[in-house]
Design a protein around this motif. Structure first.
Motif, PDB file in Angstrom:
ATOM      1  N   PHE A 293      28.231  44.858  62.315  1.00  0.00           N
ATOM      2  CA  PHE A 293      28.985  44.945  61.184  1.00  0.00           C
ATOM      3  C   PHE A 293      29.000  45.964  59.630  1.00  0.00           C
ATOM      4  O   PHE A 293      28.096  46.954  60.005  1.00  0.00           O
ATOM      5  CB  PHE A 293      28.449  43.789  59.895  1.00  0.00           C
ATOM      6  CG  PHE A 293      28.129  41.944  60.634  1.00  0.00           C
ATOM      7  CD1 PHE A 293      29.487  41.251  60.654  1.00  0.00           C
ATOM      8  CD2 PHE A 293      27.026  41.378  60.741  1.00  0.00           C
ATOM      9  CE1 PHE A 293      29.397  40.143  61.128  1.00  0.00           C
ATOM     10  CE2 PHE A 293      26.854  40.166  61.466  1.00  0.00           C
ATOM     11  CZ  PHE A 293      28.089  39.600  61.305  1.00  0.00           C
ATOM     12  N   ALA A 294      29.948  45.830  59.337  1.00  0.00           N
ATOM     13  CA  ALA A 294      30.328  47.006  58.075  1.00  0.00           C
ATOM     14  C   ALA A 294      29.146  47.463  57.300  1.00  0.00           C
ATOM     15  O   ALA A 294      28.140  46.410  57.241  1.00  0.00           O
ATOM     16  CB  ALA A 294      31.258  47.089  57.362  1.00  0.00           C
ATOM     17  N   PRO A 295      28.930  48.710  57.599  1.00  0.00           N
ATOM     18  CA  PRO A 295      27.275  49.557  56.310  1.00  0.00           C
ATOM     19  C   PRO A 295      26.944  48.470  55.678  1.00  0.00           C
ATOM     20  O   PRO A 295      25.795  48.503  55.289  1.00  0.00           O
ATOM     21  CB  PRO A 295      27.661  50.651  56.812  1.00  0.00           C
ATOM     22  CG  PRO A 295      28.213  51.287  57.594  1.00  0.00           C
ATOM     23  CD  PRO A 295      29.382  49.968  58.063  1.00  0.00           C
ATOM     24  N   MET A 296      27.744  48.645  54.889  1.00  0.00           N
ATOM     25  CA  MET A 296      27.656  47.624  53.405  1.00  0.00           C
ATOM     26  C   MET A 296      28.039  46.887  52.900  1.00  0.00           C
ATOM     27  O   MET A 296      26.982  45.348  52.021  1.00  0.00           O
ATOM     28  CB  MET A 296      28.881  48.041  52.360  1.00  0.00           C
ATOM     29  CG  MET A 296      29.127  49.759  52.198  1.00  0.00           C
ATOM     30  SD  MET A 296      30.633  49.849  51.607  1.00  0.00           S
ATOM     31  CE  MET A 296      30.558  49.288  49.299  1.00  0.00           C
ATOM     32  N   ILE A 297      27.731  45.768  54.427  1.00  0.00           N
ATOM     33  CA  ILE A 297      27.658  44.286  54.688  1.00  0.00           C
ATOM     34  C   ILE A 297      25.612  44.003  54.429  1.00  0.00           C
ATOM     35  O   ILE A 297      25.368  44.752  55.769  1.00  0.00           O
ATOM     36  CB  ILE A 297      28.488  43.749  55.829  1.00  0.00           C
ATOM     37  CG1 ILE A 297      29.631  43.057  55.682  1.00  0.00           C
ATOM     38  CG2 ILE A 297      27.826  42.276  55.975  1.00  0.00           C
ATOM     39  CD1 ILE A 297      30.585  42.983  56.419  1.00  0.00           C
ATOM     40  N   LYS A 298      25.191  43.798  53.687  1.00  0.00           N
ATOM     41  CA  LYS A 298      24.175  43.447  53.741  1.00  0.00           C
ATOM     42  C   LYS A 298      23.541  41.247  54.856  1.00  0.00           C
ATOM     43  O   LYS A 298      24.583  40.796  54.536  1.00  0.00           O
ATOM     44  CB  LYS A 298      23.370  42.612  52.571  1.00  0.00           C
ATOM     45  CG  LYS A 298      23.733  44.438  51.888  1.00  0.00           C
ATOM     46  CD  LYS A 298      22.542  45.435  52.177  1.00  0.00           C
ATOM     47  CE  LYS A 298      22.924  46.368  51.383  1.00  0.00           C
ATOM     48  NZ  LYS A 298      23.081  48.378  51.269  1.00  0.00           N
ATOM     49  N   ILE A 299      22.555  41.762  55.432  1.00  0.00           N
ATOM     50  CA  ILE A 299      22.541  40.876  56.448  1.00  0.00           C
ATOM     51  C   ILE A 299      20.884  40.481  56.381  1.00  0.00           C
ATOM     52  O   ILE A 299      20.011  40.674  55.675  1.00  0.00           O
ATOM     53  CB  ILE A 299      21.728  40.885  57.451  1.00  0.00           C
ATOM     54  CG1 ILE A 299      23.427  41.428  58.044  1.00  0.00           C
ATOM     55  CG2 ILE A 299      21.797  39.765  58.476  1.00  0.00           C
ATOM     56  CD1 ILE A 299      23.737  41.598  59.450  1.00  0.00           C
ATOM     57  N   HIS A 300      20.590  39.026  55.790  1.00  0.00           N
ATOM     58  CA  HIS A 300      19.780  38.410  54.520  1.00  0.00           C
ATOM     59  C   HIS A 300      18.867  36.867  56.136  1.00  0.00           C
ATOM     60  O   HIS A 300      19.542  36.104  56.315  1.00  0.00           O
ATOM     61  CB  HIS A 300      19.779  37.698  53.715  1.00  0.00           C
ATOM     62  CG  HIS A 300      18.626  37.410  52.757  1.00  0.00           C
ATOM     63  ND1 HIS A 300      17.378  37.706  52.320  1.00  0.00           N
ATOM     64  CD2 HIS A 300      18.194  35.913  52.497  1.00  0.00           C
ATOM     65  CE1 HIS A 300      17.120  37.450  51.609  1.00  0.00           C
ATOM     66  NE2 HIS A 300      17.297  35.503  51.848  1.00  0.00           N
ATOM     67  N   ARG A 301      18.143  37.609  56.134  1.00  0.00           N
ATOM     68  CA  ARG A 301      16.867  35.732  57.400  1.00  0.00           C
ATOM     69  C   ARG A 301      16.086  35.639  56.097  1.00  0.00           C
ATOM     70  O   ARG A 301      15.820  36.171  55.343  1.00  0.00           O
ATOM     71  CB  ARG A 301      16.480  37.367  57.811  1.00  0.00           C
ATOM     72  CG  ARG A 301      15.530  35.974  58.749  1.00  0.00           C
ATOM     73  CD  ARG A 301      14.658  36.355  60.321  1.00  0.00           C
ATOM     74  NE  ARG A 301      13.879  37.549  60.162  1.00  0.00           N
ATOM     75  CZ  ARG A 301      13.639  38.523  60.609  1.00  0.00           C
ATOM     76  NH1 ARG A 301      13.830  38.130  62.247  1.00  0.00           N
ATOM     77  NH2 ARG A 301      12.927  39.228  60.813  1.00  0.00           N
ATOM     78  N   THR A 302      16.724  33.904  56.782  1.00  0.00           N
ATOM     79  CA  THR A 302      15.203  32.995  55.552  1.00  0.00           C
ATOM     80  C   THR A 302      15.601  32.025  56.836  1.00  0.00           C
ATOM     81  O   THR A 302      15.811  31.669  57.442  1.00  0.00           O
ATOM     82  CB  THR A 302      16.090  32.638  54.595  1.00  0.00           C
ATOM     83  OG1 THR A 302      15.079  31.791  53.789  1.00  0.00           O
ATOM     84  CG2 THR A 302      17.631  31.870  55.140  1.00  0.00           C
ATOM     85  N   LYS A 303      13.989  30.706  56.532  1.00  0.00           N
ATOM     86  CA  LYS A 303      14.077  29.929  57.414  1.00  0.00           C
ATOM     87  C   LYS A 303      15.563  28.788  56.914  1.00  0.00           C
ATOM     88  O   LYS A 303      15.780  28.590  55.432  1.00  0.00           O
ATOM     89  CB  LYS A 303      12.574  29.200  56.703  1.00  0.00           C
ATOM     90  CG  LYS A 303      11.560  29.653  57.074  1.00  0.00           C
ATOM     91  CD  LYS A 303      10.500  29.023  56.271  1.00  0.00           C
ATOM     92  CE  LYS A 303       9.221  29.678  56.837  1.00  0.00           C
ATOM     93  NZ  LYS A 303       8.166  28.955  56.021  1.00  0.00           N
ATOM     94  N   LEU A 304      15.744  27.603  57.539  1.00  0.00           N
ATOM     95  CA  LEU A 304      17.013  26.927  57.828  1.00  0.00           C
ATOM     96  C   LEU A 304      16.328  25.665  56.936  1.00  0.00           C
ATOM     97  O   LEU A 304      17.520  25.365  55.867  1.00  0.00           O
ATOM     98  CB  LEU A 304      17.125  26.372  58.795  1.00  0.00           C
ATOM     99  CG  LEU A 304      18.262  25.305  59.090  1.00  0.00           C
ATOM    100  CD1 LEU A 304      19.455  25.983  58.680  1.00  0.00           C
ATOM    101  CD2 LEU A 304      18.298  24.290  60.923  1.00  0.00           C
ATOM    102  N   SER A 305      15.479  25.485  56.839  1.00  0.00           N
ATOM    103  CA  SER A 305      15.299  24.674  55.581  1.00  0.00           C
ATOM    104  C   SER A 305      15.183  25.535  54.271  1.00  0.00           C
ATOM    105  O   SER A 305      15.356  24.330  52.957  1.00  0.00           O
ATOM    106  CB  SER A 305      13.985  24.300  55.718  1.00  0.00           C
ATOM    107  OG  SER A 305      12.472  25.094  55.370  1.00  0.00           O
TER     108      SER A 305
END
Length: 364
Positions: A280-292
């Motif tokens: 993805f473009a560098p300005m897009i932030k990716i956030h990981r979390t639990k599905l719950s």
């Protein structure tokens, strides 16, 4: 009186309706010269500000369909970062089956290590699946001048004495390509055609003498499933890559979720521990979390943690269940980018309600 056209977007210049294409104050029109541009192009060029104008999708299709009344070479440009989203499957019908060459633009966005031979193999399959069989396919970068000499020699030989119509979806780089050709082969030091990251910059055909014929820039065709058509200029800047994409890798267990800012959400529902490699473009932030935790995060923290697209009041994410086959495949989020996943994996991709995620063989 002979019609005057904006050199930037191709619109007929007029001074009676500011909401219509080609508007320019009468005082400025009286001082016109051959390089005159409309108010919209002036604001776009000098202030990166786009003024709203009234142009329908039917207007664009009518302009493109006029190519079918000519004997011309059609050069269709697609975006290597949004291949399927920038295709125009109906181009053969619209142009009455004129000869077609496909240029795959923005090669500079993919890692340099990617094999162009492998890319061409995938591209031929994707085009064939859309019933597109061009005379030639070339991978290039108009912005970085990659492969421009080869492309120019090929389309010059194929076109003969015919005009060359450059067509494509919005924002694939048609005007950038033509400006690059003019700078390389016509001793032009400046951009002639208005170029910007905004969707739909070119509003009418722009006809430019070139060798013994014309190169003709055409308005970008709006594909309804391109997410950029539903975003504000501010959000469009976030999702539009401008340099080589660096992959971001996440090792996920089932029952985990990736948020692509607030633009998309990917739930990993079932499958063995695996890699999600994000492009993805560098300005897009990716956030990981639990599905719950995902529903609560989206409901209560989307404006700060997820950087939800603030100005898109009607923006809504719709879930789609997908099964990633065994092996390496790409999950495509049209207009945003893609995620390479090593399957098998059951996922739910939440994307904008006007777009549709899908799976293809891994491009990289």
């Amino acid at each position: 009186m002979e019609e005057l056209h904006c050199i930037g977007c191709g619109s007929v210049l007029q001074s009676h309706d500011p909401k219509k294409p080609g508007f320019i104050p009468s005082s400025a029109l009286a001082k016109s010269d051959e390089d005159i541009i409309c108010r919209r192009c002036f604001r776009l060029k000098h202030y990166n500000e786009i003024l709203p104008i009234e142009v329908t999708q039917d207007d664009f299709y009518e302009i493109i369909s006029n190519i079918g009344e000519t004997d011309s070479l059609v050069v269709m440009i697609i975006d290597i970062f949004d291949i399927e989203g920038s295709l125009i499957p109906q181009i053969n019908k619209l142009t009455n089956h004129n000869d077609c060459v496909v240029l795959v633009n923005k090669r500079d966005l993919l890692p340099k290590s990617v094999s162009e031979r492998k890319l061409l193999h995938h591209l031929r399959k994707i085009l064939a699946d859309s019933n597109l069989r061009p005379l030639e396919i070339f991978i290039m970068s108009a912005k970085r001048y990659h492969n421009i000499d080869t492309v120019m020699e090929a389309i010059s030989n194929i076109s003969g004495n015919r005009d060359i119509y450059v067509v494509g979806a919005t924002n694939v780089g048609k005007s950038t390509f033509i400006n690059t050709l003019l700078k390389s082969y016509a001793a032009s030091s400046n951009d002639i055609i208005t170029v910007s990251e905004h969707m739909g910059t070119t509003l009418n055909v722009i006809k430019i003498p070139f060798d013994h014929n014309y190169i003709i820039d055409t308005p970008g065709i709006y594909n309804d499933h391109q997410i950029g058509n539903y975003l504000s200029p501010e959000s469009l800047k976030i999702i539009t890559p401008k340099k080589e994409i660096k992959p971001r890798s996440f090792q996920l267990n089932p029952q985990q979720t990736l948020f692509i800012n607030g633009f998309a959400r990917i739930d990993f529902v079932e499958g063995p521990w695996t890699s999600f490699i994000c492009y993805f473009a560098p300005m897009i932030k990716i956030h990981r979390t639990k599905l719950s935790n995902a529903d609560d995060l989206y409901k209560n923290r989307r404006f700060d943690v997820l950087k939800y697209p603030l100005q898109e009041e009607s923006f809504a994410l719709i879930p789609h269940q997908l099964q990633i086959p065994t092996g390496k495949h790409d999950l495509i989020l049209p207009g945003l980018g893609f995620i390479t996943i090593i399957g098998p994996a059951k996922i739910i991709a939440h994307v904008h309600q006007k777009t549709m995620p899908y799976i293809r063989e891994a491009l990289i």
